[in-house]
Design an enzyme around this catalytic site. Sequence first.
Site, PDB file in Angstrom:
ATOM      1  N   SER A  96       0.824  -1.204   0.000  1.00 48.84           N
ATOM      2  CA  SER A  96       0.000   0.000   0.000  1.00 48.84           C
ATOM      3  C   SER A  96       0.864   1.263   0.000  1.00 48.84           C
ATOM      4  O   SER A  96       1.649   1.481  -0.917  1.00 48.84           O
ATOM      5  CB  SER A  96      -0.953  -0.051   1.189  1.00 48.84           C
ATOM      6  N   ASP A 195     -10.086  -5.145  -3.617  1.00 45.10           N
ATOM      7  CA  ASP A 195      -9.332  -4.270  -2.718  1.00 45.10           C
ATOM      8  C   ASP A 195     -10.235  -3.096  -2.372  1.00 45.10           C
ATOM      9  O   ASP A 195     -10.575  -2.294  -3.239  1.00 45.10           O
ATOM     10  CB  ASP A 195      -8.055  -3.784  -3.415  1.00 45.10           C
ATOM     11  N   HIS A 225      -7.130  -6.148   0.600  1.00 48.98           N
ATOM     12  CA  HIS A 225      -6.021  -5.196   0.526  1.00 48.98           C
ATOM     13  C   HIS A 225      -4.763  -5.661   1.250  1.00 48.98           C
ATOM     14  O   HIS A 225      -3.667  -5.624   0.705  1.00 48.98           O
ATOM     15  CB  HIS A 225      -6.466  -3.840   1.099  1.00 48.98           C
TER      16      HIS A 225
END
Length: 262
Positions: A96, A195, A225
């Site tokens: 991320s 996600d 995610h």
Amino acid sequence: MTSALDGAFSSSGHGPNSRVGVVLLHGFTGSPRSMRGWAESLADAGFAVRLPLLPGHGTTWQDLGASRWQSWYGAAEQAFAELARERSQVFVAGLSMGGALALRLAAHRPVTGVVLVNPGLTIADPRAPFTGLMKYVLKSVPAIGNDINLPGIDEGAYDRTPVAAAHQLGQLFKAVVADLPRVTAPTLVFRSAVDHIVPESSMRVLRRRIGTARLEVVPLADSYHVATMDHDAQLIYRRSAEFIQAIAATSPTPTGATRAGA
């Protein structure tokens, strides 16, 4: 309170793979807990590993609200420098926001390769463009953590998201997107089919702007995610180790940017 899993992780490696370093970077509002299994897997394979706790993370969301993206990147740079002092080949990996930090390192430092899991480069929340003003009237919003398909797993993210830090995140993403053409190292990306945090626009930007001639995207069919803690975690561990070994074997000298400052 910070647990042992939330704190930084380091390994000097062992055997032939100890000549190769890997920096792993966690996500926004999270901690090394989300990356600990991956870090330990790479360390078990013999690689030298650094997994720092980024400033403002692993304590309270108020601490994160007082931090700036440059401090997050500074911690990533320090981890890279520690490995680069003794190893000519250093890979950077991130989840991320950690993926964005890894890409910035790849744009400004001589990384050998890049591994990303659901990298963030854009923000879907329509309030994002206004966080610079919102932070003066709204301190925090509900949490974005624990987007995990596997039941019973907790990544240890904050229970609130500070608006000031969300503004910093947006500034980081802008800087990284501008730098993407400078990322020339081989890049492996793991992307979840579902996600709820990072929008597909992040992948479109990455594909369109990244400078590398070697970009591989591996789909993750059964993870959300935080895929490093989800059903496909072992796939990430195995494929990333294979990628690192393969690139290291064919890249005797560092690939990418010079050691000039960011």
